[in-house]
Design an enzyme around this catalytic site. Structure first.
Site, PDB file in Angstrom:
ATOM      1  CB  SER B  15       6.740   1.733  -3.033  1.00 44.26           C
ATOM      2  OG  SER B  15       5.824   2.355  -2.152  1.00 44.26           O
ATOM      3  NE  ARG B  44      -5.163   1.985  -1.333  1.00 41.89           N
ATOM      4  CZ  ARG B  44      -5.777   2.659  -2.708  1.00 41.89           C
ATOM      5  NH1 ARG B  44      -5.762   4.034  -3.251  1.00 41.89           N
ATOM      6  NH2 ARG B  44      -5.808   1.585  -3.951  1.00 41.89           N
ATOM      7  CG  HIS B  47       1.903   4.533  -1.189  1.00 50.28           C
ATOM      8  ND1 HIS B  47       3.188   3.846  -2.289  1.00 50.28           N
ATOM      9  CD2 HIS B  47       1.796   4.915  -2.493  1.00 50.28           C
ATOM     10  CE1 HIS B  47       3.170   4.734  -3.067  1.00 50.28           C
ATOM     11  NE2 HIS B  47       1.978   4.843  -3.438  1.00 50.28           N
TER      12      HIS B  47
END
Lengths: 210, 210
Positions: B15, B44, B47
């Site tokens: 990912s 982050r 994601h």
């Protein structure tokens, strides 16, 4: 939504109007393809994300609102994949085992994700329960596996795992099953999507405005 | 990110690679404008949302990572606007008062949103604390008002309220203050955005890979 004061309600009302306009812009003529209750769920998802693209990403398969309403009225348990999802659901009986020590240990021992171990630990409740997944694709894949291999059948699955690895595929697979489900197309999803969808059905069960 | 097993770590690694590629596609040459730590926060957020548009929506003002790290190392309290945000933050001392009966009563009596009443109830902790807002624009506006009128100064504000009413404006206003902040541009934001940003700083404080 959940607003108790004049100020809060005004914001919610103005937001609702803008959300409706944004959805119309994205869906165009396809607006008519959705029932009033389905549109209520889409509105909640767009409201929760401020992302109009969700208008065309939310899928309803096997009469999920009808089955979900019945499950809520029967006080079926809700099983959430992560604590954030659990925290957002406006319902008495919500379970999430991902942070439990035993789940952590099983995950390490069996070399599966904590999400998978957590779903396995809850499978008795998942059979006849409602599953809400806002994060982990592996949790959704495990629910589907348990359905196929062991006949574990949730009354409703909200499938909104998020991410570029396995999330889109897990949701596609969900849509090939006979499980009543609300899911998103593609990598997008997440806690606010999952939570707003299930809270929409819970609101309907109380005859609140969806 | 939180993965404890081989399977979980593999998903996280794959990912991460895809997320980096997506961010590069959106930012192009502008990638160089961000520090390594800032880029870690953006990764982050992308994601957590699977939404590459966030690459260009995350703003860093007044050295928020530096100030945030110091605040975390000093064990400053974190004040969250809603329970979902609180549930996602990997830190000992996180407070959220929005569901408290007293906050509900004050909101009704003073005809402010519960979010505003909740911020007021926590203002002693907010002064010198970290504020994480993933939902309510009115909570952020109240933090800014307290800063201007009463000199209440958080060490860091994560400002990611979401929605088409007041959210964008509240974040714009935040960026005009001297408060160290990470915020999103426009209506988008939400729990996963706020939580992933603060968890990124918490991870940094433990020397974990951001």
């Amino acid at each position: 939504m959940g607003a108790v004061t004049k100020d809060g309600k005004e914001i919610a009302d103005r937001s609702r109007e803008i959300v409706k306009t944004k959805i119309s812009e994205v869906l165009g003529k396809n607006v008519v393809l959705y029932s009033k209750d389905e549109m209520g769920i889409i509105e909640r998802v767009v409201h929760a994300t401020a992302d109009p693209e969700y208008s065309k990403l939310v899928n309803f398969d096997n009469k999920p609102i009808e089955h979900g309403l019945k499950a809520i009225n029967d006080e079926s348990p809700i099983i959430a994949d992560i604590s954030m999802v659990k925290a957002g659901i406006r319902y008495e009986d919500v379970l999430c085992t991902i942070s439990e020590k035993k789940v952590f240990e099983v995950a390490k021992k069996e070399q599966v994700t904590r999400a998978v171990a957590s779903i396995r630990a809850s499978k008795e409740l998942i059979d006849g329960g409602i599953v809400v997944i806002g994060n982990a694709p592996t949790a959704l894949l495990e629910v589907i596996r348990l359905n196929k291999k062991e006949g574990i059948t949730p009354k409703l699955v909200i499938g909104a795992p998020v991410g570029f690895v396995k999330a889109a595929e897990s949701k596609e697979l969900l849509r090939t099953t006979k499980i009543p489900s609300i899911s998103t197309i593609g990598p997008k999803g997440g806690t606010p999507v999952a939570v707003s969808a299930i809270n929409g059905i819970i609101a309907l069960s109380k005859n609140e405005r969806i």
